[in-house]
Write a protein that holds these residues in place. Structure first.
Motif, PDB file in Angstrom:
ATOM      1  N   PRO A  84       0.918  -1.305   0.051  1.00  0.00           N
ATOM      2  CA  PRO A  84      -0.048   0.079  -0.080  1.00  0.00           C
ATOM      3  C   PRO A  84       0.945   1.497   0.140  1.00  0.00           C
ATOM      4  CG  PRO A  84       0.071  -1.093   2.205  1.00  0.00           C
ATOM      5  CD  PRO A  84       0.727  -2.013   1.257  1.00  0.00           C
ATOM      6  N   PHE A  85       0.473   2.288  -0.662  1.00  0.00           N
ATOM      7  CA  PHE A  85       1.295   3.643  -1.006  1.00  0.00           C
ATOM      8  C   PHE A  85       0.577   4.605  -0.340  1.00  0.00           C
ATOM      9  CE2 PHE A  85       2.918   7.302  -3.128  1.00  0.00           C
ATOM     10  CZ  PHE A  85       4.499   6.894  -2.940  1.00  0.00           C
ATOM     11  N   GLU A  86      -0.929   4.699  -0.536  1.00  0.00           N
ATOM     12  CA  GLU A  86      -1.583   5.789  -0.098  1.00  0.00           C
ATOM     13  C   GLU A  86      -3.290   5.236   0.081  1.00  0.00           C
ATOM     14  OE1 GLU A  86      -1.060   8.618  -3.237  1.00  0.00           O
ATOM     15  OE2 GLU A  86      -2.204   7.510  -4.750  1.00  0.00           O
ATOM     16  N   VAL A  87      -4.106   6.258   0.714  1.00  0.00           N
ATOM     17  CA  VAL A  87      -5.346   6.041   1.082  1.00  0.00           C
ATOM     18  C   VAL A  87      -6.178   7.259   0.957  1.00  0.00           C
ATOM     19  CG1 VAL A  87      -4.816   6.089   3.454  1.00  0.00           C
ATOM     20  CG2 VAL A  87      -6.993   4.855   2.467  1.00  0.00           C
ATOM     21  N   PHE A  88      -7.240   7.369   0.313  1.00  0.00           N
ATOM     22  CA  PHE A  88      -8.146   8.059   0.273  1.00  0.00           C
ATOM     23  C   PHE A  88      -9.596   7.759   0.747  1.00  0.00           C
ATOM     24  CE2 PHE A  88      -5.187   8.729  -3.213  1.00  0.00           C
ATOM     25  CZ  PHE A  88      -4.367  10.167  -2.546  1.00  0.00           C
ATOM     26  N   ILE A  89     -10.290   8.515   1.557  1.00  0.00           N
ATOM     27  CA  ILE A  89     -11.579   8.389   1.883  1.00  0.00           C
ATOM     28  C   ILE A  89     -12.503   9.624   1.476  1.00  0.00           C
ATOM     29  CG2 ILE A  89     -13.162   7.880   3.988  1.00  0.00           C
ATOM     30  CD1 ILE A  89     -10.784   6.910   5.406  1.00  0.00           C
ATOM     31  N   ASN A  90     -13.761   9.130   0.804  1.00  0.00           N
ATOM     32  CA  ASN A  90     -14.698  10.347  -0.170  1.00  0.00           C
ATOM     33  C   ASN A  90     -15.866  10.041   0.637  1.00  0.00           C
ATOM     34  OD1 ASN A  90     -12.459  11.554  -1.462  1.00  0.00           O
ATOM     35  ND2 ASN A  90     -12.687   9.917  -2.876  1.00  0.00           N
ATOM     36  N   SER A  91     -16.676  10.994   0.756  1.00  0.00           N
ATOM     37  CA  SER A  91     -18.213  10.664   1.288  1.00  0.00           C
ATOM     38  C   SER A  91     -18.945  12.310   1.069  1.00  0.00           C
ATOM     39  CB  SER A  91     -18.119  10.617   2.935  1.00  0.00           C
ATOM     40  OG  SER A  91     -19.432  10.340   3.254  1.00  0.00           O
ATOM     41  N   TRP A  99     -11.348  14.740  10.796  1.00  0.00           N
ATOM     42  CA  TRP A  99     -10.582  13.781  11.195  1.00  0.00           C
ATOM     43  C   TRP A  99     -10.118  12.777  10.072  1.00  0.00           C
ATOM     44  CZ3 TRP A  99     -12.561   8.924  10.770  1.00  0.00           C
ATOM     45  CH2 TRP A  99     -13.975   8.800  11.022  1.00  0.00           C
ATOM     46  N   ILE A 100     -11.136  12.679   9.014  1.00  0.00           N
ATOM     47  CA  ILE A 100     -10.816  11.589   7.949  1.00  0.00           C
ATOM     48  C   ILE A 100      -9.649  12.182   7.176  1.00  0.00           C
ATOM     49  CG2 ILE A 100     -11.816  11.008   5.588  1.00  0.00           C
ATOM     50  CD1 ILE A 100     -14.421  10.404   6.969  1.00  0.00           C
ATOM     51  N   VAL A 101      -9.436  13.464   6.844  1.00  0.00           N
ATOM     52  CA  VAL A 101      -8.333  13.746   6.076  1.00  0.00           C
ATOM     53  C   VAL A 101      -7.174  13.628   6.992  1.00  0.00           C
ATOM     54  CG1 VAL A 101      -7.298  16.052   5.145  1.00  0.00           C
ATOM     55  CG2 VAL A 101      -9.606  15.791   4.643  1.00  0.00           C
ATOM     56  N   ALA A 102      -7.138  13.998   8.188  1.00  0.00           N
ATOM     57  CA  ALA A 102      -6.055  13.504   8.959  1.00  0.00           C
ATOM     58  C   ALA A 102      -5.697  12.340   9.110  1.00  0.00           C
ATOM     59  CB  ALA A 102      -6.268  14.258  10.398  1.00  0.00           C
ATOM     60  N   LEU A 103      -6.620  11.536   9.154  1.00  0.00           N
ATOM     61  CA  LEU A 103      -6.544   9.922   9.224  1.00  0.00           C
ATOM     62  C   LEU A 103      -5.799   9.568   8.013  1.00  0.00           C
ATOM     63  CD1 LEU A 103      -6.550   7.429  10.806  1.00  0.00           C
ATOM     64  CD2 LEU A 103      -8.956   7.291   9.927  1.00  0.00           C
ATOM     65  N   THR A 104      -6.296   9.824   6.949  1.00  0.00           N
ATOM     66  CA  THR A 104      -5.819   9.510   5.699  1.00  0.00           C
ATOM     67  C   THR A 104      -4.402   9.848   5.329  1.00  0.00           C
ATOM     68  OG1 THR A 104      -6.845  11.364   4.610  1.00  0.00           O
ATOM     69  CG2 THR A 104      -7.980   9.199   4.664  1.00  0.00           C
ATOM     70  N   ARG A 105      -3.905  11.200   5.774  1.00  0.00           N
ATOM     71  CA  ARG A 105      -2.758  11.392   5.698  1.00  0.00           C
ATOM     72  C   ARG A 105      -1.808  10.703   6.352  1.00  0.00           C
ATOM     73  NH1 ARG A 105      -3.102  18.360   5.097  1.00  0.00           N
ATOM     74  NH2 ARG A 105      -4.546  18.322   3.127  1.00  0.00           N
ATOM     75  N   ILE A 106      -2.096  10.555   7.686  1.00  0.00           N
ATOM     76  CA  ILE A 106      -1.045   9.807   8.718  1.00  0.00           C
ATOM     77  C   ILE A 106      -0.866   8.581   8.074  1.00  0.00           C
ATOM     78  CG2 ILE A 106      -0.937   8.854  11.041  1.00  0.00           C
ATOM     79  CD1 ILE A 106      -2.354  11.419  11.994  1.00  0.00           C
ATOM     80  N   MET A 107      -2.085   7.709   7.784  1.00  0.00           N
ATOM     81  CA  MET A 107      -2.006   6.427   7.453  1.00  0.00           C
ATOM     82  C   MET A 107      -1.103   6.381   6.027  1.00  0.00           C
ATOM     83  SD  MET A 107      -5.523   4.459   8.026  1.00  0.00           S
ATOM     84  CE  MET A 107      -6.614   5.476   6.824  1.00  0.00           C
ATOM     85  N   SER A 108      -1.152   7.227   5.127  1.00  0.00           N
ATOM     86  CA  SER A 108      -0.368   7.153   3.951  1.00  0.00           C
ATOM     87  C   SER A 108       0.917   7.554   4.203  1.00  0.00           C
ATOM     88  CB  SER A 108      -0.848   8.277   2.791  1.00  0.00           C
ATOM     89  OG  SER A 108      -2.245   8.079   2.409  1.00  0.00           O
TER      90      SER A 108
END
Length: 229
Positions: A84-91, A99-108
């Motif tokens: 895995p290289f990066e993750v994005f969550i859209n809704s 917190w979704i933007v923060a979470l995805t940046r940390i996981m990436s």
């Protein structure tokens, strides 16, 4: 010429003529494997998988779409792996946007760091909502973040970073026998939340609503966990 041995003999080896005639095999050249690291530039093309996460309306009115992009290392060789290289969550919902933007940046960032990133699954799944969790498809979910962790676990399993725990043949035979006993009862029917009886309770090991009491023993029909050993 005779050679005198002054020290004690501690071992010996017989060298045959075939071994003397056999030429030494050339050293196998070392293969320089491509590894994931934080300074690795983002490739122009990545392989991506999108998962649709539907939650009860009181958690989120709109579905979450989780996209995980993977990079292929050592492509075309026997050492080819997908990581895995990066993750994005859209809704459509903006309620959880920050917190979704923060979470995805940390996981990436963790993904790009390289090494073992499977610890993210347990870290996310251990987050509990103070308002209480919810049931989704017969499985208890302590929070929305925990369900995102379930999606990450599913993806890491599909690309080979995690192995799916399965009961052994004895546990599976035990589970099948318990299920066969329950299906013979006309009053026990499946509900809309899973393939287990409505009277089943929560299993604290696999978080599925699949624990029944049979012969005075609590047994999980999903993972095989039993209080009677």
């Amino acid at each position: 010429m005779v050679k005198k041995i002054d020290s004690k003999i501690v071992g010996f080896k017989v060298k045959r003529k075939e071994q003397e005639a056999q030429p030494a095999s050339p050293a196998k050249p070392e293969v320089e494997l491509e590894q994931m690291h934080e300074s690795m530039p983002r490739p122009e093309k990545l392989l991506g998988t999108t998962y649709k996460l539907k939650t009860p309306e009181h958690i989120s009115e709109h579905s979450l779409f989780i996209t995980i992009n993977d990079v292929v290392l050592n492509e075309g060789t026997e050492y080819e792996v997908r990581r895995p290289f990066e993750v994005f969550i859209n809704s459509k919902s903006l309620e959880h946007y920050q917190w979704i933007v923060a979470l995805t940046r940390i996981m990436s960032a963790v993904f790009r760091k390289g090494g073992d990133c499977t610890f993210l699954v347990e870290e996310l799944r251990s987050v509990f909502d103070p308002r209480g969790g919810y049931w989704n498809k017969g499985k208890y979910v302590p929070s929305l973040i925990a369900e995102i962790g379930n999606v990450i676990e599913q993806h890491l399993t599909e690309i080979g970073m995690l192995s799916k725990p399965e009961p052994d043949e004895h546990q599976q035979a035990f589970i099948n026998a318990k299920k066969a006993e329950l299906t013979s009862k006309p009053n026990e029917q499946e509900d809309d939340y899973g393939s287990f009886p409505p009277s089943a309770t929560l299993c604290f090991k696999c978080h599925a609503k699949s624990v029944i009491i049979k012969d005075g023993c609590q047994t999980c029909l999903n993972c095989g966990d039993s209080k009677c050993g």
